[in-house]
Write a protein that holds these residues in place. Structure first.
Motif, PDB file in Angstrom:
ATOM      1  N   MET A 119      20.592 100.999   0.668  1.00 26.66           N
ATOM      2  CA  MET A 119      21.069 101.058  -0.718  1.00 26.66           C
ATOM      3  C   MET A 119      21.462 102.476  -1.097  1.00 26.66           C
ATOM      4  N   LEU A 120      20.613 103.425  -0.701  1.00 32.47           N
ATOM      5  CA  LEU A 120      20.904 104.827  -1.008  1.00 32.47           C
ATOM      6  C   LEU A 120      22.172 105.276  -0.280  1.00 32.47           C
ATOM      7  N   LYS A 121      22.264 104.883   0.988  1.00 28.10           N
ATOM      8  CA  LYS A 121      23.375 105.361   1.801  1.00 28.10           C
ATOM      9  C   LYS A 121      24.723 104.912   1.241  1.00 28.10           C
ATOM     10  N   TYR A 122      24.782 103.668   0.797  1.00 33.87           N
ATOM     11  CA  TYR A 122      26.074 103.130   0.359  1.00 33.87           C
ATOM     12  C   TYR A 122      26.212 103.041  -1.162  1.00 33.87           C
ATOM     13  N   GLY A 123      25.187 103.514  -1.887  1.00 32.15           N
ATOM     14  CA  GLY A 123      25.258 103.422  -3.336  1.00 32.15           C
ATOM     15  C   GLY A 123      25.276 101.991  -3.846  1.00 32.15           C
ATOM     16  N   ILE A 124      24.488 101.135  -3.207  1.00 35.51           N
ATOM     17  CA  ILE A 124      24.432  99.721  -3.621  1.00 35.51           C
ATOM     18  C   ILE A 124      23.500  99.605  -4.824  1.00 35.51           C
ATOM     19  N   ASP A 125      23.993  98.994  -5.909  1.00 43.70           N
ATOM     20  CA  ASP A 125      23.221  99.039  -7.147  1.00 43.70           C
ATOM     21  C   ASP A 125      22.394  97.784  -7.388  1.00 43.70           C
ATOM     22  N   ASP A 126      22.478  96.800  -6.491  1.00 41.61           N
ATOM     23  CA  ASP A 126      21.683  95.595  -6.682  1.00 41.61           C
ATOM     24  C   ASP A 126      21.122  95.158  -5.328  1.00 41.61           C
ATOM     25  N   ILE A 127      19.792  95.245  -5.192  1.00 44.20           N
ATOM     26  CA  ILE A 127      19.154  94.976  -3.901  1.00 44.20           C
ATOM     27  C   ILE A 127      19.411  93.543  -3.419  1.00 44.20           C
ATOM     28  N   ARG A 128      19.699  92.643  -4.366  1.00 43.65           N
ATOM     29  CA  ARG A 128      19.819  91.234  -3.989  1.00 43.65           C
ATOM     30  C   ARG A 128      21.029  90.948  -3.103  1.00 43.65           C
ATOM     31  N   TRP A 129      22.014  91.843  -3.119  1.00 43.89           N
ATOM     32  CA  TRP A 129      23.166  91.660  -2.217  1.00 43.89           C
ATOM     33  C   TRP A 129      22.743  91.634  -0.754  1.00 43.89           C
ATOM     34  N   LEU A 130      21.709  92.434  -0.428  1.00 46.87           N
ATOM     35  CA  LEU A 130      21.372  92.634   0.983  1.00 46.87           C
ATOM     36  C   LEU A 130      20.935  91.359   1.690  1.00 46.87           C
ATOM     37  N   GLU A 131      20.256  90.467   0.982  1.00 46.60           N
ATOM     38  CA  GLU A 131      19.802  89.227   1.614  1.00 46.60           C
ATOM     39  C   GLU A 131      20.687  88.049   1.233  1.00 46.60           C
ATOM     40  N   SER A 132      21.789  88.337   0.536  1.00 47.68           N
ATOM     41  CA  SER A 132      22.576  87.227  -0.020  1.00 47.68           C
ATOM     42  C   SER A 132      23.382  86.492   1.042  1.00 47.68           C
ATOM     43  N   GLY A 133      23.724  87.169   2.140  1.00 48.07           N
ATOM     44  CA  GLY A 133      24.600  86.539   3.128  1.00 48.07           C
ATOM     45  C   GLY A 133      26.012  86.357   2.595  1.00 48.07           C
ATOM     46  N   ASP A 134      26.337  87.019   1.528  1.00 44.94           N
ATOM     47  CA  ASP A 134      27.667  86.883   0.920  1.00 44.94           C
ATOM     48  C   ASP A 134      28.676  87.730   1.700  1.00 44.94           C
TER      49      ASP A 134
END
Ligand code: PHE
Length: 342
Positions: free
Chosen positions: A320-335
């Motif tokens: 999240m820090l590396k890419y500036g991802i602002d919502d942790i839920r994306w990571l497990e979303s499989g989207d």
């Protein structure tokens, strides 16, 4: 004698005309022209002849041999060009066929990418890579790491318990591998254990029920906080570049004493203070500390002889820090709309 040669030649040519494949041609060639073939057999008989007769027979034999060899060569080239023509016919391209786009090629999940890069770093320093169960015993997840039943420290981690399985939990951290590692491999020990962890969170942009950690454990004679800081600094520089510094501040974790909260120079502002580091210049990325004697004892290690350190970091948080991802839920979303960006 001459008759024999003519007959041999006629037989060979008849057999040759019946051949329709290169394999059959090879077999026939051995049979007629091979070292133990018909022709060689007839040649041996030449030796018994004498004078003029021998001479004539020799000439006839050579003519016959040349003729048969030429016939074989001609047949071979005919068969080869026929099979090339057949290949070409088969490879014909039907330009009217509908286009089937190739399957897009996948890639590793960003968490896996960071995990593998850290595995490379740590194995290069002589660490082993361990894995352990996600459905873990209450003992290894808590009791073994100095969090006995009913201890208030259990409240630090909201835990998924399993209906009908009072002694099983979804592991809340990879620290469940600390005592497993000591028991399985003894001392000296250098290991990392990346893996999925689970907490019973009300999910929001910063909380997720499933996330990834990486645990590290070192146990040997004479291990100090200095070794720990060295390893953590090496890791921080590997992740964020050679100018990165590490800051350790006291923090309580039941399984370490002293325990620290590890921060690294904010890679975005280089420590000046920005939105990412909330103006502090530091990013909090791991927990660590000297392994508590109670934990060493659980692992079968004598705390009067050995010391060690452990650290745990959130792989999900690093991504999240590396890419500036602002919502942790994306990571497990499989989207795929999200994942295709990495
Ligand atoms: N297990 C701790 C956590 O999940 C992190 C940690 C690991 C802290 C090892 C100290 C030593 O928060």
């Amino acid at each position: 004698m001459k008759q024999v040669w003519t007959q041999l030649k006629d037989e060979a040519l008849t057999a040759l005309s019946a051949v329709s494949t290169l394999d059959a041609l090879d077999l026939l060639r051995v049979d007629v022209l091979g070292r133990k073939g018909k022709l060689a057999g007839a040649m041996k008989e030449l030796a018994a002849l004498e004078g003029e007769e021998k001479k004539e027979a020799g000439v006839a034999a050579n003519e016959m041999k040349t003729a048969v060899e030429a016939a074989f060569a001609a047949k071979e080239s005919a068969l080869r060009s026929a099979s090339r023509a057949a290949d070409l016919a088969r490879e014909r391209v039907d330009v009217t066929e509908p286009y089937v786009p190739p399957m897009p090629r996948g890639h590793l999940h960003p968490v896996t990418q960071i995990q593998e890069s850290l595995e490379d770093l740590f194995t290069s320093m002589g660490f082993m890579v361990m894995s352990g169960p996600e459905l873990e015993s209450d003992y290894y997840n808590f009791t073994a790491v100095n969090v006995p039943p009913n201890h208030p420290a259990r409240d630090m981690q909201d835990t998924f318990y399993i209906a009908g399985q009072p002694n099983q939990v979804m592991r809340t951290h990879t620290s469940s591998l600390q005592v497993r590692a000591m028991r399985a491999y003894g001392t000296p020990l250098r290991m990392i254990a990346p893996g999925r962890c689970f907490r019973n969170e009300a999910t929001d942009v910063r909380h997720e029920h499933t996330f990834h950690q990486l645990e590290g454990v070192v146990v040997d004679k004479g291990i100090t906080l200095g070794h720990m800081k060295g390893v953590l600094e090496t890791m921080a520089k590997h992740l964020y570049g050679p100018d990165t510094e590490v800051r350790l501040r006291p923090k309580f974790y039941p399984f370490v004493e002293p325990g620290v909260n590890g921060e690294v120079t904010c890679y975005l502002c280089k420590g000046k203070g920005c939105r990412l580091c909330k103006k502090t210049g530091w990013l909090e990325v791991f927990g660590a500390g000297m392994i508590h004697p109670n934990v060493l004892v659980e692992g079968g290690v004598d705390p009067d002889v050995y010391t060690g350190f452990a650290f745990g970091l959130g792989l999900t948080r690093l991504v999240m820090l590396k890419y500036g991802i602002d919502d942790i839920r994306w990571l497990e979303s499989g989207d795929m709309r999200f994942l295709n960006q990495f």
